[in-house]
Design a protein around this motif. Structure first.
Motif, PDB file in Angstrom:
ATOM      1  N   ALA A  25       0.858  -1.187   0.000  1.00 58.93           N
ATOM      2  CA  ALA A  25       0.000   0.000   0.000  1.00 58.93           C
ATOM      3  C   ALA A  25       0.888   1.229   0.000  1.00 58.93           C
ATOM      4  CB  ALA A  25      -0.907   0.004   1.230  1.00 58.93           C
ATOM      5  N   LEU A  26       0.443   2.248  -0.731  1.00 56.38           N
ATOM      6  CA  LEU A  26       1.135   3.530  -0.676  1.00 56.38           C
ATOM      7  C   LEU A  26       0.204   4.523  -0.003  1.00 56.38           C
ATOM      8  CD1 LEU A  26       2.788   3.783  -4.214  1.00 56.38           C
ATOM      9  CD2 LEU A  26       3.938   3.522  -2.000  1.00 56.38           C
ATOM     10  N   VAL A  27       0.644   5.067   1.095  1.00 53.33           N
ATOM     11  CA  VAL A  27      -0.181   6.030   1.827  1.00 53.33           C
ATOM     12  C   VAL A  27       0.308   7.428   1.466  1.00 53.33           C
ATOM     13  CG1 VAL A  27      -1.077   6.680   4.078  1.00 53.33           C
ATOM     14  CG2 VAL A  27      -0.287   4.339   3.672  1.00 53.33           C
ATOM     15  N   HIS A  28      -0.602   8.233   0.946  1.00 53.81           N
ATOM     16  CA  HIS A  28      -0.189   9.508   0.365  1.00 53.81           C
ATOM     17  C   HIS A  28      -0.433  10.690   1.278  1.00 53.81           C
ATOM     18  CE1 HIS A  28       0.627   7.536  -3.390  1.00 53.81           C
ATOM     19  NE2 HIS A  28      -0.585   7.017  -3.422  1.00 53.81           N
ATOM     20  N   GLY A  29       0.340  11.724   1.056  1.00 58.68           N
ATOM     21  CA  GLY A  29       0.100  12.998   1.732  1.00 58.68           C
ATOM     22  C   GLY A  29       0.259  12.949   3.233  1.00 58.68           C
ATOM     23  N   LEU A  30       1.126  12.075   3.730  1.00 53.63           N
ATOM     24  CA  LEU A  30       1.283  11.938   5.179  1.00 53.63           C
ATOM     25  C   LEU A  30       1.993  13.160   5.756  1.00 53.63           C
ATOM     26  CD1 LEU A  30       2.256   8.189   5.398  1.00 53.63           C
ATOM     27  CD2 LEU A  30       0.326   9.245   6.580  1.00 53.63           C
ATOM     28  N   GLY A  31       1.406  13.724   6.772  1.00 56.90           N
ATOM     29  CA  GLY A  31       1.991  14.904   7.407  1.00 56.90           C
ATOM     30  C   GLY A  31       1.110  15.316   8.558  1.00 56.90           C
ATOM     31  N   TYR A  32       1.189  16.588   8.913  1.00 58.95           N
ATOM     32  CA  TYR A  32       0.422  17.076  10.061  1.00 58.95           C
ATOM     33  C   TYR A  32       0.337  18.589   9.970  1.00 58.95           C
ATOM     34  CZ  TYR A  32       5.212  17.833  11.556  1.00 58.95           C
ATOM     35  OH  TYR A  32       6.528  18.207  11.598  1.00 58.95           O
ATOM     36  N   GLU A  33      -0.496  19.141  10.863  1.00 63.61           N
ATOM     37  CA  GLU A  33      -0.699  20.587  10.827  1.00 63.61           C
ATOM     38  C   GLU A  33       0.495  21.332  11.396  1.00 63.61           C
ATOM     39  OE1 GLU A  33      -4.853  21.117  11.767  1.00 63.61           O
ATOM     40  OE2 GLU A  33      -4.310  23.129  12.475  1.00 63.61           O
ATOM     41  N   ASN A  34       0.763  22.491  10.835  1.00 67.07           N
ATOM     42  CA  ASN A  34       1.914  23.307  11.251  1.00 67.07           C
ATOM     43  C   ASN A  34       3.207  22.508  11.199  1.00 67.07           C
ATOM     44  OD1 ASN A  34       0.299  25.556  11.864  1.00 67.07           O
ATOM     45  ND2 ASN A  34      -0.219  24.635  13.841  1.00 67.07           N
ATOM     46  N   PRO A  35       3.544  22.048  10.027  1.00 65.68           N
ATOM     47  CA  PRO A  35       4.709  21.167   9.925  1.00 65.68           C
ATOM     48  C   PRO A  35       5.999  21.863  10.334  1.00 65.68           C
ATOM     49  CG  PRO A  35       3.943  21.844   7.748  1.00 65.68           C
ATOM     50  CD  PRO A  35       2.963  22.379   8.728  1.00 65.68           C
ATOM     51  N   ASN A  36       6.855  21.099  10.950  1.00 65.52           N
ATOM     52  CA  ASN A  36       8.148  21.615  11.370  1.00 65.52           C
ATOM     53  C   ASN A  36       9.215  21.098  10.406  1.00 65.52           C
ATOM     54  OD1 ASN A  36      10.751  21.699  12.860  1.00 65.52           O
ATOM     55  ND2 ASN A  36       9.458  22.583  14.448  1.00 65.52           N
ATOM     56  N   LEU A  37      10.010  22.006   9.915  1.00 65.83           N
ATOM     57  CA  LEU A  37      10.972  21.634   8.881  1.00 65.83           C
ATOM     58  C   LEU A  37      12.388  21.413   9.407  1.00 65.83           C
ATOM     59  CD1 LEU A  37       8.561  22.262   7.104  1.00 65.83           C
ATOM     60  CD2 LEU A  37      10.054  23.593   5.625  1.00 65.83           C
ATOM     61  N   SER A  38      12.513  21.240  10.723  1.00 65.46           N
ATOM     62  CA  SER A  38      13.852  20.944  11.235  1.00 65.46           C
ATOM     63  C   SER A  38      13.977  19.444  11.485  1.00 65.46           C
ATOM     64  CB  SER A  38      14.117  21.735  12.521  1.00 65.46           C
ATOM     65  OG  SER A  38      14.005  20.895  13.648  1.00 65.46           O
ATOM     66  N   HIS A  39      15.121  18.895  11.150  1.00 65.41           N
ATOM     67  CA  HIS A  39      15.337  17.462  11.350  1.00 65.41           C
ATOM     68  C   HIS A  39      15.097  17.055  12.785  1.00 65.41           C
ATOM     69  CE1 HIS A  39      17.113  16.670   7.432  1.00 65.41           C
ATOM     70  NE2 HIS A  39      17.821  17.764   7.556  1.00 65.41           N
ATOM     71  N   PHE A  40      15.730  17.827  13.662  1.00 62.47           N
ATOM     72  CA  PHE A  40      15.718  17.510  15.077  1.00 62.47           C
ATOM     73  C   PHE A  40      14.284  17.413  15.596  1.00 62.47           C
ATOM     74  CE2 PHE A  40      18.651  17.554  18.695  1.00 62.47           C
ATOM     75  CZ  PHE A  40      17.752  17.536  19.738  1.00 62.47           C
ATOM     76  N   ARG A  41      13.528  18.463  15.326  1.00 61.34           N
ATOM     77  CA  ARG A  41      12.168  18.528  15.843  1.00 61.34           C
ATOM     78  C   ARG A  41      11.242  17.648  15.027  1.00 61.34           C
ATOM     79  NH1 ARG A  41       8.911  17.898  19.322  1.00 61.34           N
ATOM     80  NH2 ARG A  41       6.948  19.016  19.168  1.00 61.34           N
ATOM     81  N   GLY A  42      11.488  17.613  13.721  1.00 65.68           N
ATOM     82  CA  GLY A  42      10.638  16.814  12.841  1.00 65.68           C
ATOM     83  C   GLY A  42      10.602  15.352  13.235  1.00 65.68           C
TER      84      GLY A  42
END
Lengths: 392, 467
Positions: free
Chosen positions: A104-121
């Motif tokens: 299965a390919l699950v698309h568009g996985l993410g969340y609100e107010n995404p954080n773009l830092s590796h550490f926090r992400g």
């Protein structure tokens, strides 16, 4: 000079002491009535996989090409899956699984107010927290409590024990557990430790609970348990070791491996291809072995990453940090196909994709349906009803 | 630097002088060896114990100074404390109002409090990590005194009060111990934490009195249970105002009768109790020993005795610190102590600025069993090897792994040049515990993934946990 640990063979062996003290290792069949014998293999794509070049949304071909004039995959660099998605050609081994309908390919996985830092992400993905709240336990850490109280809750091969850290089960982490025994004997005789109490303490903790792992070693050393030949990459060896554990009946609900190098800011094409090739090759070998050994129905593999990457390519032939991404979920009971909607590529040039599936609904689906643990709730407004499985 | 010494001696010998002058010169040179600038291992050791590790700017500064001046540099204070977060003032609602809250208001109030407490921790972490915030020894001393004069955010109702306590400690951390002690005893957060607001003549509460004697000033064995009771009586009435939260003395609650404390008899109040304590050499020894143990792994009784008798003269913390940091025992101690969680995290975050988000720090160190402003009990954190157990070790290594995750060579060109120019293993307290890099990174203008891989190897090695 005191014996030093060889860099390549550096083993970090850590164990979380169980509530009941030293864990007794190998009760393959636990007496707990609640337990099911299903397992998940987490495959972390460390650095943020560019899912747009891994799983190409064919319905947005024109926009895709305009965003990535020098980086889009040409026809010869991709392989067809269906009308919706084409795969990076390095992922072509996955086509067999797609055809057998256990991918299965699950698309568009993410969340609100995404954080773009590796550490926090990665913290957010590992603890399933909101973007602005801070949790202290991995999303699978409380699985351990009921699932395997005095047993091994998770085996982490490689870096980042985040998804299972902070619970009360026993977690083992090493690059490869097989090499551990030799190292542990060496370490107790280092001259350096004798002179430095602080250092000897650190090492003793590191070697702690050896007795709890000693029981694992006979299983690890058995020959002819894994019959498929795995690729000679670190990922290949690690998945082979996991296959060995599973085939010898060591029941650990969570295994984790990681593949590093996905933070492709520069000259993405060659390294991305190399990594995806490693991924598909090792993953499909693992699948083959699990099918052969009869365990595939009890195994679930999923990839994840701290974020996806920017749709628009940057000036260095690569991509910068992004947000939503597609990920693989694969297993004997997985209902193959697309889950969720691929996000629309943004109109504004340097914008990121909006998520369409909260990654926690994927997690919750695994907890609710796969592990039958609906009591573990990740967040108030998240339900676990993705149609991921069949015949459970 | 040692090469320089050799060259100088040789240079002298090449001139024809009589033997006596040679000997004298040698003696002068040898005794003046402390006037030579620090070697890299020395700068590293000093930065690990008196700072948060060998970060580039600090190290370069220390390398330019001889020992005494390097210690002076660290003892200087140049910067302000961090500002109180806005929410702290907002949530300082008087008791009289809270008494009348209904269930919903109470719930909202508690949530706001907890949120603000987290903000306080994050703000502090941000301050420790900041490139503009370089009084590293002061920060370490603040942390030391926080662990000595403990209070905790879990028990103290308001973030603002803990901030105010922190401010007191900030002011006096390297100043005068007498002033620090007096200030702390008046501090509202302390009074609440140790229940002195409930200490009145009708029903004395011994909590503050006991901890004052046992933990803050004298140490176990130097007082009797009766002393505890008498000190508690002396401290009655010392409380806070329910509206303003300022310290306030309530005469009607105070026990004005005679007390007998540590051999002295009189009509003692709180100030008098402290002066009695400060008249005891035992207090100087106790504090000296505590500070010594914060910097050196093994107690040197002779040195502690010597330094405490000086400390006893005028309670000058800065001079005591200098004494410890100039002692031979300190300089011979590299690699024998364990980094505490904040030190590990802040050390990593200062070495690679921007890699550690300050908002993540409270959770990080809490998982390593050091909750900022929230020690487990009044004894504070026991420290030392206790920081490392199976559970915390995983967290510590995981943090180190995260530190190099997605590290971009271009952005960290300067730091990586500094790190790999010497070899990442040189950042460790005891570099001999790890193999040197398998390939020397010769061209520092080509800093890239070899350097990062080597740095990762070092950070994930067990010996990285030491200082």
């Amino acid at each position: 000079m005191a014996t030093k640990m060889n860099r390549r063979e550096l083993i970090q062996f850590m164990a979380l002491a169980g509530v009941c003290g030293v864990a007794s290792p190998l009760n393959a069949q636990s007496s707990s009535a609640v337990q099911n014998k299903r397992m998940v293999v987490l495959l972390e794509l460390n650095g943020g996989n560019d899912s747009l070049n891994s799983y190409i949304p064919l319905e947005q071909e024109a926009r895709y090409r305009s965003l990535r004039p020098a980086l889009h995959l040409t026809n010869s660099e991709r392989v067809g899956l269906d009308e919706q998605i084409a795969l990076h050609s390095a992922l072509s081994p996955l086509v067999a699984s797609w055809k057998d309908k256990d991918l299965a390919l699950v698309h568009g996985l993410g969340y609100e107010n995404p954080n773009l830092s590796h550490f926090r992400g990665i913290e957010i993905w590992d603890t399933a927290s909101d973007s602005d709240s801070y949790k202290n336990h991995g999303w699978l850490s409380s699985l351990a409590k009921k699932h395997s109280e005095s047993e091994i809750a998770a085996i982490v091969l490689g870096r980042n024990s985040g998804p299972v850290a902070g619970g009360s089960g026993t977690v083992l982490q090493a690059n490869l557990l097989r090499g551990f025994l030799g190292k542990s004997k060496q370490l107790t005789h280092l001259d350096a430790i004798k002179a430095n109490a602080a250092y000897s303490h650190v090492l003793s903790v590191q070697n702690n609970l050896v007795s709890s792992v000693t029981g694992l070693l006979p299983a690890l050393r058995k020959n002819n348990v894994v019959k498929t030949v795995f690729p000679e990459t670190q990922l290949g060896r690690q998945l082979a070791e996991i296959a060995q554990f599973i085939n010898t009946g060591i029941h650990v609900p969570v295994f984790k491996v990681a593949l590093s190098g996905f933070d492709t800011h520069r000259n993405q094409k060659p390294s991305h291809e190399r990594l995806l090739a490693q991924l598909s090759s090792a993953l499909m070998t693992f699948r083959e072995e699990m099918i052969r050994a009869g365990h595939w129905d009890d195994v679930l593999v999923m990839t994840y990453s701290e974020f996806g990457r920017r749709p628009k390519m940057n000036g260095s032939g690569g991509t910068d940090h992004g947000t939503a991404a597609s990920h693989i979920v694969m297993g004997g009971r997985v209902k193959g196909g697309h889950i969720g909607q691929h996000p629309t590529l943004p109109e504004k040039d340097n914008a990121n994709m909006a998520f369409t599936t909260d990654f926690r609904s994927l997690y919750q689906s695994i907890l609710d349906q796969w592990f039958e643990r609906p009591d573990i709730r990740l967040a108030d407004n998240v339900v676990g009803q993705l149609p991921l499985f069949r015949g459970l | 630097m040692n090469d320089v010494v050799g060259v100088r001696i040789v240079g002298v010998f090449s001139v024809k002088v009589c033997q006596l002058r040679i000997v004298l010169l040698l003696l002068v040179v040898l005794s003046a060896s402390s006037s030579f600038s620090l070697t890299f291992p020395e700068a590293r050791h000093l930065s690990l114990r008196a700072g948060f590790g060998p970060e580039p700017a600090l190290t370069n500064k220390l390398l330019s100074l001889p020992k005494g001046k390097a210690v002076t540099y660290l003892l200087q204070r140049r910067e302000r404390d961090f500002d109180v977060p806005a929410c702290a003032q907002e949530t300082l609602i008087p008791y009289s109002k809270i008494k009348n809250f209904d269930e919903l208001e109470l719930k909202a109030f508690r949530q706001a409090q907890n949120k603000c407490k987290l903000v306080l921790k994050q703000t502090y972490a941000d301050h420790l990590l900041s490139k503009e915030s370089n009084d590293v020894l002061l920060h370490r001393m603040e942390l030391f005194w926080h662990n000595h004069f403990t209070s905790s955010l879990a028990k103290v109702p308001y973030a603002k009060l803990l901030y105010d306590q922190h401010n007191i400690i900030h002011q006096h951390a390297m100043g005068n111990f007498r002033v620090l002690l007096h200030s702390i005893l008046r501090d509202p957060a302390m009074l609440l934490y140790l229940d002195n607001n409930n200490n009145n003549k009708a029903k004395p509460n011994e909590n503050l009195a006991r901890e004052l004697l046992e933990l803050f000033a004298l140490g176990v064995g130097n007082y009797s249970e009766q002393d505890v009771k008498e000190v508690a009586r002396a401290l009655t009435g010392l409380s806070i105002d329910g509206e303003s939260f300022a310290p306030r003395f309530y005469p009607e609650r105070h026990d004005y009768n005679k007390k007998s404390i540590l051999g002295d008899v009189g009509y003692f109040g709180s100030d008098a109790v402290l002066e009695i304590l400060l008249s005891k050499p035992d207090v100087a020894v106790y504090i000296t020993r505590a500070l010594w143990s914060g910097f050196v792994s093994k107690e040197d009784e002779k040195e502690i005795a010597r330094l405490s008798s000086i400390f006893y003269q005028d309670w000058n913390i800065s001079r005591l610190l200098r004494g410890i940091l100039m002692s031979k025992a300190f300089w011979d101690d590299a690699g024998r102590m364990t980094k505490f969680p904040l030190e590990l995290v802040v050390g990593g975050g200062r070495l690679l600025p921007g890699m550690v988000p300050s908002k993540s720090v409270p959770g990080l160190v809490k998982r390593m069993e050091q909750d900022i402003f929230d020690p487990p009990n009044v004894k504070g954190w026991s420290g030392g090897s206790d920081w490392i157990n199976s559970r915390t070790y995983i967290e510590r290594v995981k943090f180190s792994e995260q530190l190099t995750r997605g590290l971009q060579p271009k952005r960290y060109q300067a730091e990586l040049t500094y790190i790999c120019g010497r070899g990442a293993s040189e950042l460790m307290a005891s570099p001999t515990l790890i193999e040197p890099a398998s390939s020397k990174i010769v061209d520092v203008s080509d800093i890239g993934h070899n350097c990062i891989d080597d740095l990762a190897r070092v950070l994930e090695h067990p010996a990285w946990q030491l200082k």
